[in-house]
Design a protein around this motif. Structure first.
Motif, short mmCIF file in Angstrom:
data_model
loop_
_atom_site.label_atom_id
_atom_site.label_comp_id
_atom_site.label_asym_id
_atom_site.label_seq_id
_atom_site.Cartn_x
_atom_site.Cartn_y
_atom_site.Cartn_z
N MET A 1 1.91 18.68 -4.34
CA MET A 1 1.68 17.79 -3.21
C MET A 1 0.22 17.38 -3.25
SD MET A 1 3.85 19.75 -0.21
CE MET A 1 2.44 20.64 0.29
N GLY A 2 -0.08 16.28 -2.59
CA GLY A 2 -1.46 15.84 -2.58
C GLY A 2 -1.77 14.97 -1.39
N ALA A 3 -3.05 14.73 -1.23
CA ALA A 3 -3.53 13.82 -0.20
C ALA A 3 -4.71 13.06 -0.79
CB ALA A 3 -3.98 14.59 1.04
N GLY A 4 -4.79 11.80 -0.43
CA GLY A 4 -5.87 11.00 -0.99
C GLY A 4 -6.24 9.83 -0.11
N TYR A 5 -7.27 9.13 -0.55
CA TYR A 5 -7.73 7.93 0.14
C TYR A 5 -8.01 6.86 -0.90
CZ TYR A 5 -10.45 4.60 2.77
OH TYR A 5 -10.90 3.45 3.35
N ASN A 6 -7.55 5.65 -0.61
CA ASN A 6 -7.82 4.48 -1.44
C ASN A 6 -8.42 3.42 -0.52
OD1 ASN A 6 -7.02 1.72 -2.54
ND2 ASN A 6 -6.54 3.04 -4.28
N SER A 7 -9.48 2.78 -0.95
CA SER A 7 -10.18 1.84 -0.07
C SER A 7 -9.33 0.62 0.29
CB SER A 7 -11.49 1.38 -0.71
OG SER A 7 -11.26 0.76 -1.96
N VAL A 8 -8.28 0.33 -0.49
CA VAL A 8 -7.37 -0.78 -0.17
C VAL A 8 -6.13 -0.26 0.54
CG1 VAL A 8 -5.90 -2.59 -1.14
CG2 VAL A 8 -8.20 -2.24 -2.05
N ARG A 9 -5.54 0.83 0.06
CA ARG A 9 -4.27 1.33 0.59
C ARG A 9 -4.43 2.38 1.69
NH1 ARG A 9 -1.86 4.25 -2.79
NH2 ARG A 9 -3.34 4.27 -4.50
N GLY A 10 -5.64 2.85 1.96
CA GLY A 10 -5.86 3.81 3.03
C GLY A 10 -5.52 5.23 2.66
N PHE A 11 -5.33 6.06 3.68
CA PHE A 11 -4.97 7.47 3.48
C PHE A 11 -3.51 7.56 3.08
CE2 PHE A 11 -8.66 7.81 6.26
CZ PHE A 11 -9.37 8.80 5.60
N ASN A 12 -3.19 8.53 2.19
CA ASN A 12 -1.82 8.67 1.71
C ASN A 12 -1.49 10.11 1.40
OD1 ASN A 12 -2.37 9.17 -1.28
ND2 ASN A 12 -3.47 7.25 -0.96
N GLY A 13 -0.19 10.38 1.42
CA GLY A 13 0.33 11.68 1.01
C GLY A 13 1.11 11.52 -0.27
N GLN A 14 1.11 12.54 -1.10
CA GLN A 14 1.76 12.45 -2.42
C GLN A 14 2.72 13.62 -2.62
OE1 GLN A 14 -1.71 12.78 -4.83
NE2 GLN A 14 -2.59 10.88 -4.08
N LEU A 15 3.78 13.34 -3.36
CA LEU A 15 4.75 14.36 -3.74
C LEU A 15 5.13 14.11 -5.19
CD1 LEU A 15 6.48 16.78 -2.86
CD2 LEU A 15 8.25 15.14 -2.21
N GLY A 16 5.00 15.12 -6.03
CA GLY A 16 5.25 14.92 -7.45
C GLY A 16 5.97 16.07 -8.12
N ILE A 17 6.30 15.84 -9.40
CA ILE A 17 7.07 16.79 -10.21
C ILE A 17 6.29 17.13 -11.48
CG2 ILE A 17 9.19 17.15 -11.51
CD1 ILE A 17 10.50 15.07 -9.74
N LYS A 18 6.28 18.42 -11.83
CA LYS A 18 5.74 18.86 -13.11
C LYS A 18 6.91 19.19 -14.01
CE LYS A 18 1.66 21.15 -11.25
NZ LYS A 18 0.97 22.44 -11.15
N PHE A 19 6.91 18.67 -15.20
CA PHE A 19 7.99 18.98 -16.16
C PHE A 19 7.67 20.21 -16.96
CE2 PHE A 19 8.50 14.40 -15.53
CZ PHE A 19 9.81 14.39 -15.15
#
Length: 129
Positions: free
Chosen positions: A111-129
Motif C-alpha cells: 500500500m502507499g500514499a503519495g502526492y502529485n502536484s497535478v493529481r493531488g494526494f492519492n492512495g495506492q494498492l499494488g501487487i508483488k509477484f
C-alpha cells in the motif's frame, strides 16, 4: 572500556548491514504494478503504475481532463520505499512533481500514499509477484 567500544561497533555494523543489504536479484526484475486513486480541487484522479529495479512509471489523469505520466525513483529500505518523481501533463498543466512512500502490507501486497502536484494526494494498492 574496550568491550564497550567493540559492542558499539558491532551493533552499528549490524544496523548498517540490515539497512543496506541488497534484496534478492530475482525480486528486483519482477514488475510491481499498482493502481492509485486520489483527488485535487474536488476532482477524482486516477493512475496506474509499475515498478522494477527501483525505477517506476505512473500514468494518470488529473483535473480538467489532464493526462500525463511520471518517472519515479524509489529508495528501497527493508519495509518502506520512499520515492520522488517528475512528470509531464497535458491541458497546460506542464511539469509535475511527485513524492510518496510505499509500504509492504504482506508478502504479495503493498500500500502507499503519495502526492502529485497535478493529481493531488492519492492512495495506492499494488501487487508483488
Amino acid at each position: 572500556m574496550k568491550k564497550a567500544v567493540l559492542a558499539k561497533i558491532f551493533i552499528s555494523s549490524l544496523s548498517c548491514l540490515t539497512l543496506f543489504v541488497p534484496s534478492q536479484a530475482s525480486a528486483q526484475f519482477l514488475p510491481q504494478p499498482w493502481v492509485s486513486v486520489g483527488g485535487k480541487d474536488g476532482d477524482v484522479t486516477y493512475a496506474v503504475g509499475v515498478r522494477a529495479l527501483d525505477l517506476g512509471v505512473e500514468v494518470g489523469s488529473g483535473p480538467d481532463g489532464a493526462v500525463g505520466g511520471d518517472v519515479l525513483k524509489f529508495l528501497s529500505l527493508p519495509v518502506i520505499s520512499p520515492y520522488v518523481g517528475l512528470g509531464w501533463y497535458s491541458e497546460d498543466k506542464g511539469v509535475a512533481f511527485s513524492g510518496g512512500v510505499q509500504v509492504g502490507a504482506t508478502d504479495n501486497v503493498f500500500m502507499g500514499a503519495g502526492y502529485n502536484s497535478v493529481r493531488g494526494f492519492n492512495g495506492q494498492l499494488g501487487i508483488k509477484f
